[in-house]
Structures are given as structure tokens and as C-alpha cells.
Design an enzyme around this catalytic site. Sequence first.
Site, PDB file in Angstrom:
ATOM      1  N   LEU A 212      17.566   1.557   6.739  1.00  0.00           N
ATOM      2  CA  LEU A 212      17.431   0.439   7.671  1.00  0.00           C
ATOM      3  C   LEU A 212      17.767  -0.880   6.965  1.00  0.00           C
ATOM      4  O   LEU A 212      18.724  -1.561   7.313  1.00  0.00           O
ATOM      5  CB  LEU A 212      16.000   0.416   8.225  1.00  0.00           C
ATOM      6  CG  LEU A 212      15.637  -0.762   9.112  1.00  0.00           C
ATOM      7  CD1 LEU A 212      16.511  -0.804  10.340  1.00  0.00           C
ATOM      8  CD2 LEU A 212      14.167  -0.682   9.528  1.00  0.00           C
ATOM      9  N   THR A 213      16.983  -1.217   5.947  1.00  0.00           N
ATOM     10  CA  THR A 213      17.170  -2.471   5.226  1.00  0.00           C
ATOM     11  C   THR A 213      18.576  -2.589   4.637  1.00  0.00           C
ATOM     12  O   THR A 213      19.109  -1.618   4.112  1.00  0.00           O
ATOM     13  CB  THR A 213      16.165  -2.531   4.067  1.00  0.00           C
ATOM     14  OG1 THR A 213      14.869  -2.431   4.614  1.00  0.00           O
ATOM     15  CG2 THR A 213      16.298  -3.803   3.273  1.00  0.00           C
TER      16      THR A 213
ATOM     17  N   GLY B  60      14.403   5.129   0.157  1.00  0.00           N
ATOM     18  CA  GLY B  60      13.679   6.110  -0.650  1.00  0.00           C
ATOM     19  C   GLY B  60      14.281   7.493  -0.479  1.00  0.00           C
ATOM     20  O   GLY B  60      14.612   7.889   0.640  1.00  0.00           O
TER      21      GLY B  60
ATOM     22  N   ARG C 205     -20.726   0.550 -20.770  1.00  0.00           N
ATOM     23  CA  ARG C 205     -20.331  -0.374 -21.830  1.00  0.00           C
ATOM     24  C   ARG C 205     -21.405  -1.440 -21.998  1.00  0.00           C
ATOM     25  O   ARG C 205     -21.770  -2.107 -21.039  1.00  0.00           O
ATOM     26  CB  ARG C 205     -19.013  -1.046 -21.419  1.00  0.00           C
ATOM     27  CG  ARG C 205     -18.600  -2.210 -22.257  1.00  0.00           C
ATOM     28  CD  ARG C 205     -18.094  -1.747 -23.598  1.00  0.00           C
ATOM     29  NE  ARG C 205     -17.461  -2.836 -24.340  1.00  0.00           N
ATOM     30  CZ  ARG C 205     -16.762  -2.642 -25.442  1.00  0.00           C
ATOM     31  NH1 ARG C 205     -16.596  -1.421 -25.914  1.00  0.00           N
ATOM     32  NH2 ARG C 205     -16.213  -3.665 -26.072  1.00  0.00           N
TER      33      ARG C 205
ATOM     34  N   GLY D 212     -10.083  -5.035 -23.044  1.00  0.00           N
ATOM     35  CA  GLY D 212      -8.898  -4.486 -23.699  1.00  0.00           C
ATOM     36  C   GLY D 212      -8.699  -3.002 -23.389  1.00  0.00           C
ATOM     37  O   GLY D 212      -7.580  -2.557 -23.149  1.00  0.00           O
TER      38      GLY D 212
ATOM     39  N   GLU E 132       7.345  -1.496   4.482  1.00  0.00           N
ATOM     40  CA  GLU E 132       6.892  -1.273   5.867  1.00  0.00           C
ATOM     41  C   GLU E 132       6.430  -2.595   6.480  1.00  0.00           C
ATOM     42  O   GLU E 132       5.422  -2.646   7.172  1.00  0.00           O
ATOM     43  CB  GLU E 132       5.743  -0.257   5.914  1.00  0.00           C
ATOM     44  CG  GLU E 132       6.204   1.158   5.854  1.00  0.00           C
ATOM     45  CD  GLU E 132       6.484   1.741   7.241  1.00  0.00           C
ATOM     46  OE1 GLU E 132       7.113   2.794   7.295  1.00  0.00           O
ATOM     47  OE2 GLU E 132       6.101   1.135   8.240  1.00  0.00           O
TER      48      GLU E 132
END
Length: 722
Positions: A192-193, A232, A367, A461, A484
Site C-alpha cells: 500500500l505505502t 512486510g 536489588r 546498568g 498501521e
Amino acid sequence: MLLLLAEAISALAFIEDVRCKFPAIRSPRHDCQRKMEDLSFIPDILSGPLDVYRNTASFNWKRLKLSLEGDLELLKLKYKIWHILERDPLFAHNQVTPSVEEQKRITQLQLKKINEYKFVTKEIFNSSYSKRTRAIMTINEAVQSLNPSVSVKMAIGIYLFSNALLSLGTERHHKFYEATILNREILASFALTEIAHGSDARLMRTTATYDATRREFVVHTPDFEAAKCWVGNLGRTCTHTLLFAQLIMPDGTNHGLHGFVVPIRDPDTLETYPGLVVGDMGEKIGVNGIDNGFIMFNQYRIPRENLLNRAADVTEEGQYVSSFSDPSKILGAALENLSAGRIGIMQESCHSLASAVSIAVRYAATRTQFGEQDNEIPLIEYDLHQWRLFGYVAAAVVFRIYIERFAQVYLNIVEKSHMGENVDNLSEAVSEIHAMVSCSKPLLTWTTMEAAQQCREACGGHGYLKSANLGDIRSNHEPTVTYEGDNNVLQQQAGNWLLRQYEAARGGANLDSPLNTVAFLRNHTTIAKISFTATNTAQLKTTQFIMSTYKWLICYLLKQTYEKYEALLAKGLTKFQAKNKSQVYRWRNLTKAYSEYLALMFTLESIEKKEETLQPVLKKLFTLYGLWSLDRHLVELYQGGYCVGEEPARLLREAVMELCGDLKSEVVSVVDALAPTDFVLNSVLAKSDGRLYQNLQKALVGHPGTFSRASWWRQVVPSAKL
Ligand SMILES: *[C@@H]1O[C@H](CO)[C@@H](O)[C@H](O)[C@H]1NC(C)=O
Ligand SMILES: *[C@@H]1O[C@H](CO)[C@@H](O)[C@H](O)[C@H]1NC(C)=O
Ligand SMILES: *[C@@H]1O[C@H](CO)[C@@H](O)[C@H](O)[C@H]1NC(C)=O
Ligand SMILES: *[C@@H]1O[C@H](CO)[C@@H](O)[C@H](O)[C@H]1NC(C)=O
Ligand SMILES: *[C@@H]1O[C@H](CO)[C@@H](O)[C@H](O)[C@H]1NC(C)=O
Ligand SMILES: CC(=O)N[C@H]1CO[C@H](CO)[C@@H](O)[C@@H]1O
């Protein structure tokens, strides 16, 4: 990838003029009347350091999991898929990111394997439309959590294509349908695009010109800017594409965008056919298992029958005939094929959000950092850390319930229209659903994107390790904000609908809102007069406060937007110019508020039907999401006079902090309910046993090459000799 299918299909222009009937849609579920199901198929969680925070929960996490899933059979199906794939070496996780080409290869192989497993059983295939669709969505979600590329490949290549064949095509396309969905011989794509045209489908420039002498369409791409792109599955693998092109008659008349089935590759050799230039888009910043491609057609011929002709056809002799014989069916089909893809995206987005917060919360509970004297304290004990994460945990639960419920409502409508039931106000329902989807997809995907970043930072980190999985969750989810339908463009469509309803409400006319999402606009004048009157946080932590504040906010933003827009029109600006000038602080905030309201409204209805033991925690999460979101709207709440003085903001923020504190005892079990299995979550920081450092050590030590001398050491030491 697939951009704005909705706009493309509405550009086919068969949706207008249609008025059919649709009864009100309600399908209440009664969780509370359920017997206690056997949930032993959900693997138990290993005991460990997280027990401290698990033992304080007010509910059973498996019950919450079932409740969030909404359906026992679907939950079983999901665990079955995970169980099977965990034992299949083809689905083993990679410690090192494979090359882009290798990711494409693995993804295609995985798809092939999933086809072989036949998770879509005859029984599923044979069940009612909504059951079947929900099963397919569940399979997709289960697979997505292991490799998002596979689920995208499958969604585009099989389901979207076969859906489109059914809704836009006729019997003569049944052979393609069977080859796709039953025999899996066709892997499709959606073209489409174009390079220079995305959201505005009307201006696409690829043409399909009818040649009556040979009874064929000649597909042509005038230049590179009109090449179809981001398609895709096109780059390496698809055998067919569903092409949207301008249909031109031999006399030059242009009938606008139509859909065509176009063969791309020989299925046995994967060679592209002569007359096509097909390329791969190359490396992207995520989802690299998908081979996005571009294509140019050089006077490429396809049979006349490949036109998807449900709405309009071209006769052999070259006559254009448009058939509106059965408009309600076309409309229902359009509805489904428009929104199903976006609902699927929202579901996947919920899943990514759930995974991200699960990782960050389990990490926060294991943690430790700082503290008074010598005792280090878990991160989850800090207000700041709670505030950073718990709003997103609440969002994950609210969105999950919202989408589950919305998908049901939506599928029921589609199912009724398929069965040809005479239903009230179908076209109004279509518009309302389109508006809901158009603002909800932006809300969910943007929230998830923010959350993924916040969660990664909240793991410090260690969150930056690939094996934490937050990086892959973030980058694989990210394209959802533009595909979409670009989020910003979609929001404007929701705004258009809202303004129409507001205009009707002001004029005392009927609202076109069969789903009742804006019924309150009838009372907009009374709602505009309410204001913040609470004097303590308890009064804020109520569903009543949250819902009525949202109603006020939406009415206020509608009035602001409407008045600004009308004033610009009165000054002589065109609609186009007036919209341009009222987007930033008006439409955008308006549609955001409406989407949050929708999520809250659907969730509230749903929570009230859930089993009693889950209600307290669900209400807390609901309330936190509501107040946490309203906090971000404080500017408008003050601007419009709903809030005055210091108290409202102080109370609102105090209430948010109180809720965060309250949820500390629940949140680890909440994420147990949200999280998939350890194998699927695939995060070294968040295994359910909570043994953070043992798991981290195992991962670091087990990483290939951790302890080896650099193979290129000779090139870099001072004495390097050639
Ligand atoms: C299921 O499929 C069989 C044929 O394969 C058919 O006879 C039967 O009616 C179907 N059942 C339902 C509920 O559609
Ligand atoms: C349905 O349509 C009828 C006729 O146009 C209208 O009177 C009614 O208010 C509509 N109902 C809803 C819920 O929109
Ligand atoms: C409108 O306000 C009236 C009275 O204040 C109330 O009874 C009614 O439920 C409200 N309607 C909606 C849709 O909110
Ligand atoms: C949009 O509005 C701005 C001013 O607010 C103006 O400068 C610009 O030219 C407008 N753009 C279009 C496309 O109308
Ligand atoms: C309102 O809109 C402005 C400008 O688009 C934006 O900066 C702000 O964050 C919005 N508020 C909310 C709550 O989205
Ligand atoms: C997967 C699926 O069920 N797709 C639907 C698409 O639209 C047609 C109707 O036009 C349905 O029959 C299909 O079932």
C-alpha cells in the site's frame, strides 16, 4: 509495513451511503459466577527471595492471571504453545544477536514450524467467528512474546491477507484463500505505502490499467517515488502481494484505489517474476526478522480476475461496474478488516508493557541499594522508584482488561453483521469503533514505549544488557507507533469524530454513539459546571471522582477545540487550515483524554464483574492509573477552572503516592499474573525464582567468549608485526 489499511479501504469509497441497522452490543461476562477452575496447568513459581513481597499479596496470582486473560481455554492454549516451543531448539534464545539475514532465515523457518504444529486446530477453525478470531489472536500473542517478527510475518502473510480476500474479494478468490489459510502455500504481503505517500492513500500513484484485448490488468510504477515500500514479507519471501493501485480504464478513466492479488515469486524457487524489481529494505532498528521490501512494476500483467471485486468489478469487455447489492456485508467486512489489525497491535503492545514492568518490578524487589546504617534496602521500598514504575504496572493491568473487553465487543458486532442479523446503527458503530481504535492505539503504544524506557533505566546498568531483554522489547515494539496508521494522524481521526458528536450535543441532536462512549456529552452544560471539591485524598481515590473528572476534562477540551476551530473557520480559513492551527494543544490533548477515559470506562465495567477476592487490588490499580493520568492533565484542569488553588494538585499527588505505597505489598504478585513464563520473558534480571545474582553470574560466565583473549590481539599490541 502495512500503513493505514483503513484509509485505503475507505478510499475505495463503498462505505458511504450505507445505512444498516444494529442492536446495542452487550455481552456481560460473569466471572463471579464461575466455579474455581483447575489452574494447575500454569507452572508454579519457584520459591526464593521474592517470597517476601509475594506473601503480602491479598490475592492468588493465578486467579488474577486467569481474570486478566479472560478465558480459560485461551490461557491453556497459550501455555500449551509456550510449552511446546520451549522444547523446540529452533526457538532457543540467542545469546548474541544473529546477523540480519540470519534473523530473516530463522523467522521464516519458525513460521514454517508453527504452521506444522497446527495450533489452529480444525476445532478452532470450525468455531464461531469471534471464538476463532480470539484463538488466532492468542496464538499470535503467544508467538509474539518469543519472536515478534514471526507474529508480524504470520499476521500479515496469512491472516490479514486471507481476511482481506474474504472481505474485498468474491468466490473467484477462494483458491487464494485456501492456499493461504488451509494449505499455507501462499505467503502474502500488503503493498500500500509508497516511497513518497504514506497516510494519504488517495494520492498513491501505482496504476493498474485494464487491457480489454488480453483481459488483463497492466500494473505499472511510474517512478521510484511511487515504488511500494515497507511491505512486510516482500523483501525475501512472499509469493503474492495484495496490491492497492489506481484502477484505470482503457479510456483513461481513473476509478481510484482498488485491491489486486499479484503473484510475486515462484513458490518453488523464490525467484521473482520478470517485470518486477523487488528489493529488501535492509537493516532496521528492530524486528529484523521481517523482510520488509520495496517493489516497482514494469508493465506487469495480471489476470482480470485478480481484481478483488466485491465492491466493484471490470467486465471482460472493459466495463466498470460497481455493485452495492449487499452493502451491510461489505460494511461489516470493512469494519473487521480495518480494526482487527490495530486491535492485534494493541494486544501485542499490552504484552510488551506487561513484560517490561514485570522485569523492572522483580528487579526492584531483589536489588538493594543504599539505606540508613549498614542495611541496604530493596529499590521497591523507595517512593521515587514506586512512582516511576507502579503507574505503568497499573496501566498494564488496565489496558489488558480494556483490550480484552473491547475486542469482545468488537468481535460480537462483526459476528452479528456476518450472520446477517439486522442490527441497529451499524455504520454509526463502525465510526465509533474507528474513533476508539484511532485514539487507543496511540495511547497504548506510546505508553508502552515510555514504560520500556523507564523500566530499562530502573534496572540501571544491568538493564542495558541484552540478556535483560528490555532493549529488544523496546526496539521491537517501537514501530507500532507509526505502522498501521501513524499515531499522530490516527488521533486526528478520533478528534474528527468527537467534534461531530460535540456539535450534535450542542445542537440538541442525536449522538451517533451506539456504544455509548460519549453519552455523557448530552449533559455537557451541567458537566462543565462541576469542579474539584474534595478535601481529602480518600475522596479522590474513588471511581466516581476519576470518571467525573474525566467527563469534565473531555467536555472542556471539546469546547476549547470546537470554539477555536469554529472561530478560525469564521475568519475565513478552510477546514484544512483551521485544523492545522488547532492541533497542538487542542485535538491532541482531547483525544488523549478520551482514550484514557475509554480504557477506564471499559475496565471499570469489567472489574465489577470479576471475582470478589480480586476486586480490591484491581480497584487500587484502576484508581492509580486514573489519578496518575489525571496528574498529567493538571494544566488543563487548572486552565479550565476545575481546580483552583494549591489543594487540588497537592491532594491529587498525595493520593498517587498513597496508592503507590499501598500497592507495594501487591505488586510482585501482580507482575506474576502479568508475566509470561521465565523462558518467554527471557530476562536474566527477572526470573521468577528471584535469584538475581546467581542468574546474572550464570549468564555472564556462560556467554560465549567471556574469558577468551581477543582473537585480534596481535593487531593491537605495541609490537604488532604484519
Ligand atoms: C465443522 O466442519 C464440518 C466439516 O468439516 C462440518 O460438517 C460441521 O458442520 C462444522 N461444524 C460447525 C459447528 O461449523
Ligand atoms: C440509531 O439510529 C436511530 C435512527 O437514526 C436514532 O434515532 C438512534 O438514536 C440511534 N441510536 C444510537 C444509539 O445511536
Ligand atoms: C445526565 O444528567 C442527569 C441528571 O443530572 C443524569 O440523571 C443522567 O444520568 C446523566 N446522563 C448521562 C448520560 O450522563
Ligand atoms: C499551519 O499554520 C501555521 C501557523 O499557525 C502556518 O504558518 C502554516 O502555513 C499552516 N500550514 C498549512 C499547511 O496550512
Ligand atoms: C497536551 O498537549 C501538549 C502539546 O501537544 C503536550 O505537551 C502535553 O503533554 C499534552 N498533555 C497531555 C496530558 O497529553
Ligand atoms: C479471519 C477471519 O475470520 N476473517 C474474516 C474477514 O472478513 C470476512 C467477511 O467479509 C469473514 O468471513 C472472515 O471470517
